[in-house]
Design a protein around this motif. Structure first.
Motif, PDB file in Angstrom:
ATOM      1  N   ARG A   1     -10.781 -35.086  -9.521  1.00  0.00           N
ATOM      2  CA  ARG A   1     -10.060 -36.352  -9.583  1.00  0.00           C
ATOM      3  C   ARG A   1      -9.127 -36.376 -10.781  1.00  0.00           C
ATOM      4  NH1 ARG A   1     -12.181 -40.661 -10.777  1.00  0.00           N
ATOM      5  NH2 ARG A   1     -10.999 -42.068  -9.434  1.00  0.00           N
ATOM      6  N   ASP A   2      -7.841 -36.707 -10.532  1.00  0.00           N
ATOM      7  CA  ASP A   2      -6.856 -36.744 -11.604  1.00  0.00           C
ATOM      8  C   ASP A   2      -7.169 -37.813 -12.646  1.00  0.00           C
ATOM      9  OD1 ASP A   2      -5.353 -34.666 -10.582  1.00  0.00           O
ATOM     10  OD2 ASP A   2      -4.064 -35.974  -9.393  1.00  0.00           O
ATOM     11  N   LEU A   3      -7.870 -38.872 -12.243  1.00  0.00           N
ATOM     12  CA  LEU A   3      -8.140 -39.977 -13.158  1.00  0.00           C
ATOM     13  C   LEU A   3      -9.475 -39.850 -13.875  1.00  0.00           C
ATOM     14  CD1 LEU A   3      -6.710 -43.073 -11.245  1.00  0.00           C
ATOM     15  CD2 LEU A   3      -5.643 -41.643 -12.989  1.00  0.00           C
ATOM     16  N   ASP A   4     -10.172 -38.740 -13.683  1.00  0.00           N
ATOM     17  CA  ASP A   4     -11.360 -38.466 -14.499  1.00  0.00           C
ATOM     18  C   ASP A   4     -10.886 -37.887 -15.828  1.00  0.00           C
ATOM     19  OD1 ASP A   4     -13.191 -39.355 -12.691  1.00  0.00           O
ATOM     20  OD2 ASP A   4     -13.677 -37.376 -11.884  1.00  0.00           O
ATOM     21  N   LEU A   5     -11.321 -38.514 -16.928  1.00  0.00           N
ATOM     22  CA  LEU A   5     -10.870 -38.113 -18.253  1.00  0.00           C
ATOM     23  C   LEU A   5     -12.057 -37.830 -19.161  1.00  0.00           C
ATOM     24  CD1 LEU A   5      -7.995 -40.657 -19.043  1.00  0.00           C
ATOM     25  CD2 LEU A   5      -7.775 -38.281 -18.343  1.00  0.00           C
ATOM     26  N   ALA A   6     -11.862 -36.876 -20.044  1.00  0.00           N
ATOM     27  CA  ALA A   6     -12.866 -36.579 -21.072  1.00  0.00           C
ATOM     28  C   ALA A   6     -12.165 -36.417 -22.400  1.00  0.00           C
ATOM     29  CB  ALA A   6     -13.643 -35.310 -20.717  1.00  0.00           C
ATOM     30  N   ILE A   7     -12.829 -36.865 -23.449  1.00  0.00           N
ATOM     31  CA  ILE A   7     -12.315 -36.683 -24.805  1.00  0.00           C
ATOM     32  C   ILE A   7     -13.014 -35.477 -25.402  1.00  0.00           C
ATOM     33  CG2 ILE A   7     -12.036 -37.704 -27.088  1.00  0.00           C
ATOM     34  CD1 ILE A   7     -12.305 -40.463 -25.770  1.00  0.00           C
ATOM     35  N   GLN A   8     -12.238 -34.486 -25.772  1.00  0.00           N
ATOM     36  CA  GLN A   8     -12.802 -33.313 -26.443  1.00  0.00           C
ATOM     37  C   GLN A   8     -12.565 -33.482 -27.935  1.00  0.00           C
ATOM     38  OE1 GLN A   8     -11.096 -29.461 -25.461  1.00  0.00           O
ATOM     39  NE2 GLN A   8     -13.069 -28.475 -25.745  1.00  0.00           N
ATOM     40  N   GLY A   9     -13.585 -33.962 -28.624  1.00  0.00           N
ATOM     41  CA  GLY A   9     -13.449 -34.266 -30.032  1.00  0.00           C
ATOM     42  C   GLY A   9     -13.787 -35.726 -30.286  1.00  0.00           C
TER      43      GLY A   9
END
Length: 405
Positions: free
Chosen positions: A71-79
């Motif tokens: 899904r394009d709208l799945d987001l994760a913050i790395q940091g």
């Protein structure tokens, strides 16, 4: 006194078990951050001590594992950092990046919280600028069409065959250029431009080797049979262009649209051995297009993708950090709210300062380590049993004292 100590120990161990149970229950919750129960002893002037108390339940904000999705709208913050959400009344912060677009074009999470970010200066502009210093607002994806844009510039890269000869008649005289006569030019190609209404306007280009000067060519540009631009190309002995590196187009499309005036950059054209070949060609005009999807770049830019192969920045996801993350207050639904202990939010774009980068089609898993939690639960259970044993022992002692004769 041992009763008081034992009861305090039971309460503390029970609180620890509650925390462990909460962690285990949320081991599959996206973006969840585990907690830990911390203890302190009680004295209040008593030499033997009065037992134990829960001094704090702290939160561990370590990075969870990153898992890719489709899904394009799945987001994760790395940091570091948190997503900033609003329901119109309260601002909350979360690491859960499961977003979707609602019927009004807002990016929201599963509980309806709207993802906030920096707006653009002019959503209808061909080159909108993200206002990274502005106050974040709820990101809304405009559902309207992208207006057409007329061609104003372009570029072409090709090679002209240095061994080509001028087109001459049987008497050795140069043949006058005529687009309908293939014997009057050496090579031909085309470039599609667009008028202000988004209509494609084909520009045909014809290349004629000079009969009077070495390393010299003339390019004729025609639209609908009418010449709309010309340029004299000259090259040095190494085949590098030395003159005529800009082709100026100017014509009326004769369909109600505005005149097209465009500069085509020919600075990378060469004259070397080998056949005529166009290596690259492009221009900045385009037809009108409708929104076909959105994606999010690593810096948080929300990019709209349109049916005319164009993309535009519609906003930028804002991330928030805090001087004291432990001061954040859990608010349920996998979110926190700021408090006086956490300090004010520190806003910025992904990848700046202490803020992490954004990864689309990715989610951050819970940072709960199930094996570790289960071991801690066994220890807490033994702690509870041990405190219960102290109460039992004290009861036996009192029973013995009552039984004295």
């Amino acid at each position: 006194m041992a009763f008081t100590q034992g009861v305090s120990g039971l309460n503390a161990a029970s609180s620890q078990l509650d925390t462990i149970g909460h962690n285990i229950a949320n081991s599959q919750t996206v973006g969840f951050k585990k907690s830990r129960t911390e203890f302190a002893d009680l004295y209040a002037g008593a030499k033997a001590g009065l037992g134990v108390q829960v001094s704090a339940i702290t939160q561990g904000f370590s990075q969870g594992a990153l898992e890719t999705t489709d899904r394009d709208l799945d987001l994760a913050i790395q940091g570091g950092g948190f997503f900033r959400l609003t329901d119109g009344q309260q601002v909350t912060y979360s690491r859960n990046g499961q977003f979707q677009m609602d019927s009004n074009g807002f990016l929201v999470n599963n509980t309806g919280g709207k993802l906030t970010g920096y707006p653009v200066d002019d959503p209808t502009s061909a080159n909108p600028v993200v206002l990274a210093g502005a106050q974040p607002v709820a990101i809304q994806v405009a559902q309207g069409d992208l207006d057409a844009s007329a061609t104003t510039s372009g570029s072409m890269t090709f090679n002209l065959n240095s061994t080509d000869t001028a087109k001459v008649d049987t008497n050795g005289n140069a043949i006058a250029f005529d687009a309908t006569n293939p014997k009057s030019y050496n090579w031909q190609t085309s470039l599609t431009t667009y008028d202000s209404q988004g209509n494609a306007q084909q520009v045909n280009m014809y290349f004629v080797k000079s009969a009077t000067a070495d390393n010299s060519w003339t390019v004729h540009a025609l639209n609908k049979g009418n010449e709309v631009g010309t340029s004299n190309l000259t090259f040095n002995e190494n085949g590098k262009i030395t003159g005529g590196d800009t082709l100026n187009l100017s014509f009326n499309p004769n369909n109600g649209a505005a005149n097209i005036n465009a500069n085509i950059d020919l600075a990378n054209v060469t004259q070397n051995s080998g056949s005529f070949v166009v290596k690259a060609a492009g221009q900045n005009g385009y037809a009108a297009g409708s929104l076909t999807g959105i994606s999010i770049a690593d810096n948080g830019d929300v990019m709209g993708k349109y049916s005319n192969n164009q993309s535009r920045a519609l906003g930028r996801v804002a991330l928030a950090s805090f001087t004291n993350e432990q001061g954040l207050k859990p608010d349920g639904n996998n979110a926190w709210v700021a408090t006086t202990n956490s300090g004010q939010e520190l806003l910025g774009s992904a990848g700046t300062g202490q803020l992490g980068s954004l990864l689309s089609q990715t989610l951050e898993s819970s940072n709960v380590d199930l094996a570790s939690e289960l071991v801690t639960m066994i220890v807490a259970q033994r702690n509870y049993q041990a405190n219960a044993q102290t109460i039992k022992t004290q009861d036996q002692i009192l029973q013995t004292m009552v039984s004295l004769r």
